[in-house]
Design an enzyme around this catalytic site. Structure first.
Site, PDB file in Angstrom:
ATOM      1  N   HIS A 266       0.840  -1.204   0.000  1.00  0.00           N
ATOM      2  CA  HIS A 266       0.000   0.000   0.000  1.00  0.00           C
ATOM      3  C   HIS A 266       0.873   1.252   0.000  1.00  0.00           C
ATOM      4  CE1 HIS A 266      -3.168   2.746   0.489  1.00  0.00           C
ATOM      5  NE2 HIS A 266      -3.674   2.380   1.652  1.00  0.00           N
ATOM      6  N   HIS A 307      -0.119   1.038 -12.297  1.00  0.00           N
ATOM      7  CA  HIS A 307      -0.872   1.247 -11.057  1.00  0.00           C
ATOM      8  C   HIS A 307      -2.027   0.266 -11.028  1.00  0.00           C
ATOM      9  CE1 HIS A 307      -3.293   3.282  -7.957  1.00  0.00           C
ATOM     10  NE2 HIS A 307      -2.184   3.878  -7.604  1.00  0.00           N
ATOM     11  N   ASP A 365       4.223   7.433  -7.291  1.00  0.00           N
ATOM     12  CA  ASP A 365       5.234   6.938  -6.363  1.00  0.00           C
ATOM     13  C   ASP A 365       6.636   7.045  -6.952  1.00  0.00           C
ATOM     14  OD1 ASP A 365       3.409   6.004  -4.276  1.00  0.00           O
ATOM     15  OD2 ASP A 365       2.785   4.515  -5.741  1.00  0.00           O
TER      16      ASP A 365
END
Length: 426
Positions: A266, A307, A365
């Site tokens: 996560h 993703h 990210d």
């Protein structure tokens, strides 16, 4: 709700089961399956990938089209034109603030940024090498003790004050965690500084000295907070809702969300990006590792590309890429070896037919990991930054839930264990 219905036919049951269909303002409609329990059935949906566990007006995601909306506003517009505290107000209240409302909100946040000494002492009690997320989780849970007698979740004013305290104190706690690990003196919040600027000063500043924070870096950090502010019903947000459905203290529910975010599947993705770059080691090794990533029989994976939700370009990544370039230029790190690997991987992902065909674009990210590394934040602190930005999203969902009629969460199961059996006689 519409007059449309789905009709479920089950072998062995004579009549069909009528299931109402609810309409979304945007996105898929949902089928209400609650009535099937009367017929002795539950639905089976591991990971809740096809289940809407709540109704919400806060955030909408269309992964196929690369869309992320907060209260209807596209994330890329908020990231460029808004700031974190204005976005917080939007998530909590449903509309953008007027100038007067914005000023009142900012002042309320600044007035609640000081952490109780008992909570600061809890952080100091940890071993310095303790994981930052363990410390942050414990500190936020401790706020439940500090404010337990001051929160009646049925009262709107109490919930509003709790939101102020959470948003104000999480960055203070995050900075304390960093300072403790560095064996440095905590720095008190400075009401003269902006939200992200204050966080950076509390993290990297020196006690007793005036704040010296680059406005470009502060803007980048503010943008990171915005881009992580909420992401609909993900694992940590669902945890906060499920925990909060018992009527527990909101700080305790948020602490549960932090625990969930800690998991590498996560919140640890941007930390995994840095670990991957360090494993690759140099630009000369990139082709070898790209080949490994393309090999189905090789366990190596390129982190920060593609993703789970977005099957197109991550809308947050577009803004973060621009911010990344600005930060590297500000710090003069365009030629940093590790960052050079990242830039080359980015180029390959945007040009290589393999990555394009599989839509493995750089995600938020990937870029946030590069920025945080460049700013000087250790990789083990990355998820703490994520939690700092996400605190408002967790709280907005908790507040939305407790502001309406709600039920305590109680998922069902498919039981495949032993049938009833008697304990053996001795």
């Amino acid at each position: 709700m519409t007059d449309k219905q789905a009709h479920l036919t089950i072998d062995g049951i004579e009549n069909t089961i009528d299931l109402p269909i609810y309409s979304s303002t945007v996105g898929p409609n949902v089928i209400d399956v609650t009535s099937i329990t009367k017929n002795g059935f539950f639905t089976f949906d591991p990971g809740f990938m096809s289940t809407a566990a709540c109704e919400s007006k806060i955030t909408f995601i269309d992964g196929d089209e690369g869309i992320l909306l907060h209260r209807g506003y596209p994330i890329e517009q908020l990231a460029v034109s808004s700031d974190y505290l204005e976005t917080c107000f939007l998530l909590l209240n449903g509309e953008l603030p007027t100038p007067a409302q914005k000023q009142e909100f900012v002042t309320a946040i600044k007035n609640n940024a000081v952490v109780d000494a008992s909570v600061a002492n809890i952080i100091k009690s940890f071993k310095r090498e303790s994981h930052p997320m363990a410390m942050l989780c414990s500190a936020v849970a401790a706020l439940a003790a500090v404010y337990n007698d001051e929160i009646d979740i049925t009262k709107e004013e109490d919930r509003k004050l709790t939101a102020y305290r959470l948003i104000a104190q999480v960055p203070t706690l995050a900075a304390m965690v960093y300072k403790h690990r560095q064996d440095e003196t905590f720095i008190a919040p400075d009401a003269n500084l902006g939200y992200a600027e204050n966080y950076l000063n509390m993290t990297f500043g020196t006690a007793g000295q005036a704040a010296k924070v680059s406005q470009i870096i502060a803007k980048a950090m503010d943008r990171i907070f915005i881009l992580h502010a909420d992401h609909e019903q993900n694992a940590s947000t669902s945890t906060v809702r499920l925990s909060g459905s018992s009527g527990t203290n909101p700080f305790a529910a948020i602490a549960a969300g932090i625990s969930t975010l800690w998991g590498p599947a996560h919140g640890g993705a941007n930390e995994a990006v840095l670990n991957m770059l360090e494993e690759i080691g140099s630009v000369e090794n990139i082709d070898k590792y790209v080949a490994k990533a393309k090999d189905k029989n090789d366990s190596f994976r390129l982190m920060g590309f593609g993703h789970r939700v977005y099957k197109n370009f991550d809308p947050r990544a577009k803004v973060m890429k621009q911010t990344c370039d600005e930060v590297l230029a500000e710090l003069g790190l365009e030629n940093d070896p590790l960052l050079a690997i990242a830039k080359r991987l980015e180029q390959i992902a945007l040009e290589d037919p393999y990555f394009i065909s599989k839509k493995l674009y750089p995600n938020v990210d990937f870029y946030s990991g590069i920025i945080l590394k460049a700013v000087g934040i250790p990789a083990e602190m990355f998820t703490v930054i994520f939690a700092t930005g996400r605190a408002v999203g967790w709280y907005a969902h908790w507040d939305e839930m407790v502001s309406t009629a709600y039920k305590i969460g109680r998922p069902r199961q498919l039981y495949t264990g032993s049938v009833k059996r008697d304990y053996p006689k001795k």
